[in-house]
Write a protein that holds these residues in place. Structure first.
Motif, short mmCIF file in Angstrom:
data_model
loop_
_atom_site.label_atom_id
_atom_site.label_comp_id
_atom_site.label_asym_id
_atom_site.label_seq_id
_atom_site.Cartn_x
_atom_site.Cartn_y
_atom_site.Cartn_z
N THR A 151 70.07 -34.46 39.44
CA THR A 151 71.09 -33.60 38.82
C THR A 151 70.98 -32.19 39.38
OG1 THR A 151 70.78 -34.90 36.81
CG2 THR A 151 72.06 -32.88 36.61
N THR A 152 72.13 -31.57 39.68
CA THR A 152 72.10 -30.30 40.38
C THR A 152 73.11 -29.31 39.80
OG1 THR A 152 72.12 -29.31 42.61
CG2 THR A 152 73.82 -30.94 42.11
N ASP A 153 73.10 -28.09 40.35
CA ASP A 153 74.00 -26.99 39.94
C ASP A 153 73.84 -26.70 38.44
OD1 ASP A 153 75.90 -25.00 40.31
OD2 ASP A 153 77.57 -26.33 39.87
N GLN B 119 64.01 -16.81 45.71
CA GLN B 119 65.41 -17.19 45.65
C GLN B 119 66.27 -16.08 45.05
OE1 GLN B 119 66.38 -21.07 44.07
NE2 GLN B 119 64.55 -22.02 44.93
N TYR B 120 65.75 -15.42 44.05
CA TYR B 120 66.50 -14.33 43.41
C TYR B 120 66.71 -13.16 44.38
CZ TYR B 120 67.32 -10.29 40.33
OH TYR B 120 67.80 -9.15 39.75
N LEU B 121 65.66 -12.73 45.05
CA LEU B 121 65.75 -11.57 45.93
C LEU B 121 66.55 -11.86 47.20
CD1 LEU B 121 62.12 -10.18 45.56
CD2 LEU B 121 64.22 -9.27 44.54
N SER B 122 66.64 -13.14 47.58
CA SER B 122 67.40 -13.50 48.78
C SER B 122 68.84 -13.88 48.46
CB SER B 122 66.70 -14.66 49.51
OG SER B 122 66.68 -15.82 48.70
N GLY B 123 69.22 -13.83 47.20
CA GLY B 123 70.60 -14.11 46.83
C GLY B 123 70.94 -15.57 46.69
N GLU B 124 69.93 -16.44 46.57
CA GLU B 124 70.18 -17.87 46.47
C GLU B 124 70.41 -18.33 45.04
OE1 GLU B 124 67.11 -20.07 48.48
OE2 GLU B 124 66.94 -18.54 50.04
N ILE B 125 70.05 -17.50 44.07
CA ILE B 125 70.19 -17.88 42.67
C ILE B 125 70.60 -16.66 41.85
CG2 ILE B 125 67.80 -17.38 42.00
CD1 ILE B 125 67.85 -19.99 40.35
N GLU B 126 71.35 -16.90 40.79
CA GLU B 126 71.76 -15.81 39.90
C GLU B 126 70.80 -15.75 38.72
OE1 GLU B 126 75.69 -15.04 37.26
OE2 GLU B 126 76.01 -15.14 39.43
N LEU B 127 70.40 -14.53 38.35
CA LEU B 127 69.43 -14.35 37.28
C LEU B 127 69.88 -13.26 36.32
CD1 LEU B 127 66.64 -14.62 35.89
CD2 LEU B 127 65.75 -13.01 37.60
N GLU B 128 70.02 -13.62 35.05
CA GLU B 128 70.31 -12.65 34.00
C GLU B 128 69.03 -12.43 33.21
OE1 GLU B 128 73.06 -11.99 30.00
OE2 GLU B 128 73.28 -13.83 31.20
N LEU C 173 62.64 -28.10 39.70
CA LEU C 173 64.09 -28.05 39.93
C LEU C 173 64.46 -26.87 40.82
CD1 LEU C 173 65.38 -28.90 36.33
CD2 LEU C 173 65.15 -30.44 38.29
N LEU C 174 63.73 -25.77 40.70
CA LEU C 174 63.97 -24.61 41.56
C LEU C 174 63.70 -24.95 43.02
CD1 LEU C 174 62.51 -21.59 39.57
CD2 LEU C 174 64.82 -21.75 40.48
N GLU C 175 62.56 -25.59 43.27
CA GLU C 175 62.15 -25.88 44.64
C GLU C 175 63.15 -26.76 45.37
OE1 GLU C 175 58.25 -27.48 44.50
OE2 GLU C 175 57.28 -25.53 44.16
N GLY D 54 76.23 -29.48 37.10
CA GLY D 54 76.97 -28.31 36.63
C GLY D 54 76.80 -27.99 35.16
N ALA D 55 75.96 -28.75 34.45
CA ALA D 55 75.79 -28.54 33.01
C ALA D 55 74.97 -27.28 32.74
CB ALA D 55 75.11 -29.74 32.38
N SER D 56 75.21 -26.69 31.57
CA SER D 56 74.34 -25.61 31.09
C SER D 56 73.26 -26.24 30.22
CB SER D 56 75.13 -24.56 30.31
OG SER D 56 75.79 -25.13 29.20
N LEU D 57 72.04 -25.68 30.30
CA LEU D 57 70.88 -26.36 29.74
C LEU D 57 69.92 -25.34 29.14
CD1 LEU D 57 69.66 -29.30 29.78
CD2 LEU D 57 68.47 -28.61 31.86
N ALA D 58 69.67 -25.43 27.82
CA ALA D 58 68.63 -24.63 27.18
C ALA D 58 67.34 -25.43 27.21
CB ALA D 58 69.02 -24.28 25.75
N VAL D 59 66.26 -24.80 27.66
CA VAL D 59 64.98 -25.51 27.80
C VAL D 59 63.91 -24.76 27.02
CG1 VAL D 59 63.25 -26.38 29.42
CG2 VAL D 59 65.67 -26.34 30.07
N GLY D 60 63.22 -25.48 26.14
CA GLY D 60 62.19 -24.87 25.31
C GLY D 60 60.89 -24.67 26.06
#
Length: 270
Positions: free
Chosen positions: A44-46, A87-96, A64-66, A18-24
């Motif tokens: 680790t998930t979510d 995943q985005y188009l099928s509603g499985e993941i949120e994308l900003e 991690l996406l797969e 459940g952590a938020s993670l910035a990745v370079g």
């Protein structure tokens, strides 16, 4: 203070579900691949990820996406990752989706303690007006949409208010680093790595070359160690394991002269 950790597994053990993670990284250039692999192996998930892009199928954040470890992404480029798009188009993941320069500045502002700023990027689009699909439902409808943002005029030009980004953790990769966490990045790897490191409350850096304190020229340091909590020294094999996102070909002079119209098969990597 010696910030060196002995393994990637030890470095990412502090990151909870459940952590938020910035990745370079920029494309596949300068991504913290060893730390991502360790996070994948740990299960680790979510995770809520902020990154310029989300890797490619089977490499980088794409791993991690797969395995459905990422629940939300804030980024500027879906890129060549077919699983990400699916995943985005099928509603499985949120994308900003965020304009690339805006994303960079949101991370930098977060690291500098600036809560928000005005920018002209996105004015007159759904970025400012709202309604950009963040998550679709199972039937292709919009389940979650972006909100409308504040617009102000300065000098006769409209600007949109963008909030800064901070995350629980950050994973970055540097060309060189010392035991105090001072880092030097190589070329385009510098585009997002320092900004991601600044935005993370706890930053873990993998370095291709570990040096002793004092060996780095202070004027050459791109990110001071105050922003870094842990440093992982990569092995020679890990440092050399760099994937090419797209292979570019160009004429080889000797071949082109001997065989007009033919193209060589050379490729390059940053």
């Amino acid at each position: 203070m010696d910030k060196v950790v002995t393994s990637a597994a030890e470095a990412v053990a502090v990151i909870p579900d459940g952590a938020s993670l910035a990745v370079g990284g920029f494309g596949l250039c300068g991504i913290p691949s060893a730390l991502i692999q360790a996070l994948h192996e740990r299960g680790t998930t979510d995770l809520r990820v902020v990154s310029n892009n989300c890797g490619v199928d089977g490499w980088g954040l794409g791993m991690l996406l797969e395995t459905r470890r990422i629940s939300r992404v804030t980024g500027s480029y879906v890129g060549e990752n077919k699983e990400f798009a699916r995943q985005y188009l099928s509603g499985e993941i949120e994308l900003e989706l965020v304009p690339q320069g805006t994303l960079a500045e949101r991370l930098r502002a977060g690291g500098c303690g600036i809560p928000a700023f005005f920018t002209p990027a996105g004015v007159g689009t759904q970025i400012a007006e709202g309604g950009l699909p963040w998550r679709y439902d199972a039937h292709g409808g919009v389940a979650v949409a972006s909100p409308k943002k504040e617009i102000r005029q300065y000098g006769g030009t409209e600007y949109v208010l963008e909030e800064s980004i901070t995350t629980d953790f950050a994973l970055v990769r540097a060309a060189r680093g010392d035991r105090h966490g001072n880092l030097v990045f190589d070329k385009s790897a510098r585009n997002f790595n320092p900004l991601a490191a600044m935005a993370g409350r706890v930053t873990i850096a993998e370095v291709e070359e570990l040096v002793e304190p004092g060996e780095l020229d202070p004027d050459a340091i791109h990110l001071p160690g105050v922003f870094v909590q842990s440093v992982l020294a990569l092995s020679a094999e890990e440092a050399a394991d760099k994937r090419i996102e797209k292979t570019t070909v160009r004429p080889v002079p000797a071949v082109a002269e001997a065989m007009p119209g033919q193209r060589g098969t050379t490729g390059g990597q940053n």
